[in-house]
Design an enzyme around this catalytic site. Structure first.
Site, PDB file in Angstrom:
ATOM      1  N   ASP A 453       0.924  -1.247  -0.030  1.00 64.27           N
ATOM      2  CA  ASP A 453      -0.004  -0.081   0.014  1.00 64.27           C
ATOM      3  C   ASP A 453       0.833   1.389  -0.018  1.00 64.27           C
ATOM      4  O   ASP A 453       2.092   1.207   0.421  1.00 64.27           O
ATOM      5  CB  ASP A 453      -1.073  -0.044   1.306  1.00 64.27           C
ATOM      6  CG  ASP A 453      -1.988  -0.888   1.061  1.00 64.27           C
ATOM      7  OD1 ASP A 453      -2.447  -1.212   0.129  1.00 64.27           O
ATOM      8  OD2 ASP A 453      -2.652  -1.365   2.260  1.00 64.27           O
ATOM      9  N   ASP A 753      -4.036  -2.875   5.000  1.00 63.39           N
ATOM     10  CA  ASP A 753      -4.703  -2.265   6.541  1.00 63.39           C
ATOM     11  C   ASP A 753      -6.082  -2.438   6.664  1.00 63.39           C
ATOM     12  O   ASP A 753      -6.900  -2.137   7.569  1.00 63.39           O
ATOM     13  CB  ASP A 753      -4.196  -0.983   6.645  1.00 63.39           C
ATOM     14  CG  ASP A 753      -4.536   0.185   5.489  1.00 63.39           C
ATOM     15  OD1 ASP A 753      -5.108  -0.361   4.550  1.00 63.39           O
ATOM     16  OD2 ASP A 753      -4.014   1.217   5.528  1.00 63.39           O
ATOM     17  N   ASP A 757      -9.032  -5.544   1.890  1.00 59.34           N
ATOM     18  CA  ASP A 757      -7.373  -6.226   1.796  1.00 59.34           C
ATOM     19  C   ASP A 757      -7.467  -7.502   2.240  1.00 59.34           C
ATOM     20  O   ASP A 757      -6.605  -8.213   1.886  1.00 59.34           O
ATOM     21  CB  ASP A 757      -6.416  -5.202   2.311  1.00 59.34           C
ATOM     22  CG  ASP A 757      -6.342  -3.912   1.804  1.00 59.34           C
ATOM     23  OD1 ASP A 757      -6.568  -3.838   0.612  1.00 59.34           O
ATOM     24  OD2 ASP A 757      -5.859  -2.963   2.453  1.00 59.34           O
TER      25      ASP A 757
END
Length: 865
Positions: A453, A753, A757
């Site tokens: 990310d 997070d 996901d």
């Protein structure tokens, strides 16, 4: 349904015909009396001190004693009930929520009555006074469940004694001890058997200590993983607390991905859905609202947001009862351990075959008279040989065969790898990483690609609004304070109502406390500090009709509301700038006038957004629409008026560029997957060193999620190696990226997070979740939790993992050399000389050092290198 009502003073007479008071209630009454005595003593002392401070003459004498009339207490009543929460029936409320008895809740008076009974407030929560919180814990209990008792050290000793090798050695020891004493007497005959027993004792103790320490380490890690941070409202202030500090009456704020910390009732919220599969086994998500206000501890919020009232905690919840009956044990077997156990089995079978061969050959040589004693005489002379001598020789031959089996089995090989992984877990914990799955320590060394990310991983996740454009004009400095009243009012409503964050200010002189996601906090801080907005004012003057929570697919959130005294419905959208612009047909200018958005103006706004994104800013746009029609079931998405766009700066983490370079040196490629637009993603990637501005900008290194999704399978496999950055990606795009990389033969690690996901984290070979910004759903789907959200850890551990994997390859080599040489030596000596070079004692003493200490030494070196 009736409730007991609090009375200031009630004189209760003890009935003569009541049954004898139980000892437990007598003790409770004594504690009750002691509490009253201490409480009133403190009150009187406090009053006395105040009087003395004001030089009052009301008290002329000091108190030599304090007399308190405690009064009689009815023994059948709980002594705690009349002191506090007299209307609260703990058992009734707990059962009502656990069994979802809506009729009982209605008869009781609804959620409002439960709030009154628990002495809580939907806006201010419970008091933040520590005495009040402590009393709630005494009355209702604490939010912990009773764990299964930990295995004692002796249980690990008994487990070690069950090992096949140990049992064989003990049998040999008993036989050697018996025959030794019979042949040479007690004084000299116990050496062989006794030495084997001592050696076995040492091996068992070492094994038990190792397993015992590993078990305790796992328990400590489990405690850390269970300590979840929850946001509650106490004294009107939102604050994060540990899940273990939750008390009954707390008002808890919930959002997507949160684990519900206790049983409770829904107070307010929008579009809230809960995954109750952990409790009911049903995969369908349950919608929570006024018709179904019951929330169960241990379940997960999958959509929307809301506020709940805690009614039951700890062992009074179904989750607590279930978890208390579950024994958590570290029984996981990594792929390497499984292969080594299989190798151990193969070597053991070969050793057994060799032992049988040696046994047959040595028995044939003995009974055919081809073996001789120390003097040179034949050991077996037919009927002339005594029975005891024959039995001693046969036992010696059998012991030699058993010795070969013992030497051949590399039982220390899996133990060495386990200890290595345990060392790695301990070291990783020091590096702010919690290992949830032991196999991850091993797999990290094999990783070839990291899909990471951007927000919070590569960046600090400390956002701040640095630019604001109203329509097509930049608002700089004092310009932001000169907004037209109608524009100011719309911005105030958009910021205040279309958010899950909050602003708390005890008085006008103190700095505001702002809570929420980093993006929400940045926008609220800009509105309060830079624009001087009162974000509570719209909440009092407007009625919220419908809310659509932020969605990672649409990348926007919306709210429809009606101002008090008006019939018109106002709708606000907030989200990804280019997506909001496509919904708009008009825009506001600096003077507050609405203008039509033609192609030229649309292109100009697009250029503004692109330039802001080129500065690594996250662009969040605001749009508004007013309609006099009836309220639609869903928020409208066309015909909006563009208000403006704010640019949020999120600085890169210090040293992230060096970390990326370290990963490349370790042979690990980095791919950044983000929801930001392609220009912001490219700028951040260049800043972090993922993209080289001279090489990658003209290639296919940067793609959007929709483009990647629409590739054919062949195109995707062909282009995936060159992709460095994927912008405007959805959770499905991230999952598709992981699956495609694995099909290409890569070992993939994924950082995440958010709740969405979770599929990619589960699909990846190594799932890494964020400990600070990560949701509980993401953490449970991952293998390792990075407690400080630092990307530098990933790079450091992947580099070290390569070293560990290389060192692990030496362990089987050392063990194989040691284990293969001994049986071959035994076989040759037994076949050609009829004698084994080692007895049981020698084997038992030499077994721990037969490659095991070398293996463990290498493992320890690998873990700390």
């Amino acid at each position: 349904m009736t409730l007991r009502v609090r009375k200031p003073s009630v004189e209760i007479v003890l009935d003569d015909q009541e049954e004898d008071i139980s000892m437990s209630k007598i003790q409770q009454r004594r504690w009750r009396m002691a509490f009253r005595a201490i409480y009133f003593t403190r009150v009187l002392v406090s009053l006395t001190q105040k009087v003395l401070d004001h030089n009052s003459r009301l008290l002329h004498h000091s108190l030599s004693f304090v007399a308190i009339d405690v009064g009689n207490e009815k023994p059948d009543n709980d002594p705690l009930e009349t002191q506090s929460f007299p209307d609260a029936d703990k058992k009734m409320i707990s059962e009502m929520v656990k069994e979802k008895k809506f009729e009982s809740l209605r008869e009781l008076g609804g959620v409002e009555k439960v709030l009154q009974v628990l002495e809580s407030d939907p806006k201010r929560g419970v008091s933040d006074n520590e005495d009040d919180l402590a009393w709630r814990r005494i009355f209702f209990g604490v939010n912990r469940y009773a764990k299964q008792p930990l295995k004692s050290f002796l249980s690990f000793v008994f487990e070690a004694l069950k090992d096949t090798t140990i049992i064989i050695l003990l049998v040999c020891a008993v036989l050697a001890l018996g025959f030794g004493i019979k042949q040479e007497g007690v004084k000299n005959g116990w050496y062989d058997g006794g030495s084997i027993i001592v050696a076995v004792f040492l091996v068992v103790i070492v094994s038990a200590v190792s397993n015992f320490r590993q078990n305790r380490q796992f328990e400590r890690l489990s405690s850390v993983s269970s300590d979840i941070e929850v946001e509650v409202v106490r004294g009107g202030r939102r604050r994060p607390v540990s899940i273990f500090d939750i008390v009954v009456g707390d008002v808890v704020c919930l959002k997507i991905g949160d684990q519900i910390p206790a049983d409770g009732l829904f107070l307010e919220g929008h579009s809230m859905k809960v995954d109750e599969s952990s409790m009911t086994g049903e995969s369908d998500h349950v919608e929570i609202g006024e018709k179904n206000p019951f929330l169960m501890s241990g379940t997960k919020v999958t959509d929307g947001y809301g506020v709940m009232l805690v009614t039951s905690i700890g062992m009074n919840t179904s989750w607590g009862e279930m978890m208390s009956s579950i024994s958590h044990a570290l029984n996981e077997e990594t792929p390497l351990q499984a292969r080594l156990n299989q190798l151990t089995s193969y070597i053991g079978k070969i050793g057994l075959a060799v032992a049988v061969l040696v046994l047959v050959v040595m028995l044939i040589r003995y009974f055919t008279g081809n073996t001789r004693d120390e003097i040179g005489k034949r050991e077996f002379q037919g009927k002339k040989t005594k029975f005891d001598d024959v039995m001693n020789s046969v036992i010696g031959i059998v012991a030699a065969a058993v010795t070969i089996v013992v030497v051949a089995i590399p039982e220390g090989l899996p133990l060495a790898v386990t200890l290595t992984l345990a060392f790695s877990m301990k070291r990783m914990m020091k590096d702010h990483a919690m290992v949830r799955k032991l196999s991850a320590c091993e797999t990290m060394g094999s990783a070839t690609i990291i899909c990471t990310d951007k927000t919070g991983t590569l960046t600090l996740n400390r956002m701040k609004v640095t630019e604001f454009w109203l329509g097509t004009e930049a608002m700089e400095g004092d310009d932001s304070l000169e907004l037209e009243p109608n524009v100011y009012e719309l911005l105030q409503e958009a910021v205040s109502l279309n958010t899950i964050g909050s602003v708390y200010r005890e008085n006008s002189t103190e700095d505001p406390e702002i809570s929420g996601s980093p993006t929400e906090k940045a926008i609220l801080s800009w509105a309060v500090n830079d624009l001087g907005m009162n974000v509570d004012e719209p909440k009092q003057n407007c009625e919220v009709i419908h809310v659509e929570a932020f969605n990672s697919e649409k990348k926007r959130s919306g709210v429809s509301m009606r101002r008090k005294g008006e019939k018109a419905v106002q709708t606000h959208w907030k989200g990804a700038a280019e997506m909001i612009v496509t919904m708009c047909t008009h825009y506001y200018d600096r003077s507050g006038m609405i203008k039509s958005m033609d192609d030229e103006e649309r292109m100009k706004i697009g250029t503004i957004i692109k330039d802001m994104a080129g500065k690594s800013l996250r662009c969040i746009a605001l749009a508004h629409k007013k309609t006099d029609e009836e309220v639609p079931e869903k928020l409208e998405e066309t015909g909006f008026t563009y208000l403006g766009v704010v640019g949020l700066k999120d600085p890169c983490r210090p040293g992230v560029k060096t970390s990326v370079e370290c990963c490349r040196n370790a042979g690990v490629k980095i791919k950044m997957i983000t929801g930001d637009n392609v220009h912001t993603a490219r700028a951040i990637a260049i800043e972090c060193g993922i993209l080289n501005p001279d090489e990658d900008l003209g290639s296919e290194a940067v793609v959007e999620g929709e483009e990647f999704r629409n590739y054919t399978t062949e195109e995707r496999m062909e282009k995936i190696e060159n992709i460095r950055v994927m912008a405007r990606s959805s959770p499905f795009d991230k999952l598709l990226m992981v699956q495609s990389l694995k099909q290409n033969g890569h070992v993939v690690a994924v950082t995440g997070d958010g709740t969405n996901d979770a599929p990619a984290l589960k699909e990846a070979d190594i799932g890494l979740s964020m400990g600070i910004q990560g949701t509980e759903v993401a953490k449970e789907s991952s293998d390792i939790v990075i407690l400080d959200d630092n990307f530098g850890f990933c790079c450091y551990r992947f580099e070290v993992g390569k070293v560990c994997l290389q060192q692990h390859s030496e362990i089987p080599s050392i063990s194989a050399h040691c284990k293969c040489c001994s049986p071959c030596h035994q076989l040759c000596r037994g076949c050609f000389f009829g004698k084994s070079p080692l007895n049981g004692c020698a084997v038992a003493v030499g077994e721990p050092d037969n490659g095991h200490l070398g293996c463990i030494s290498i493992g320890h070196r690998a873990a700390h290198q």
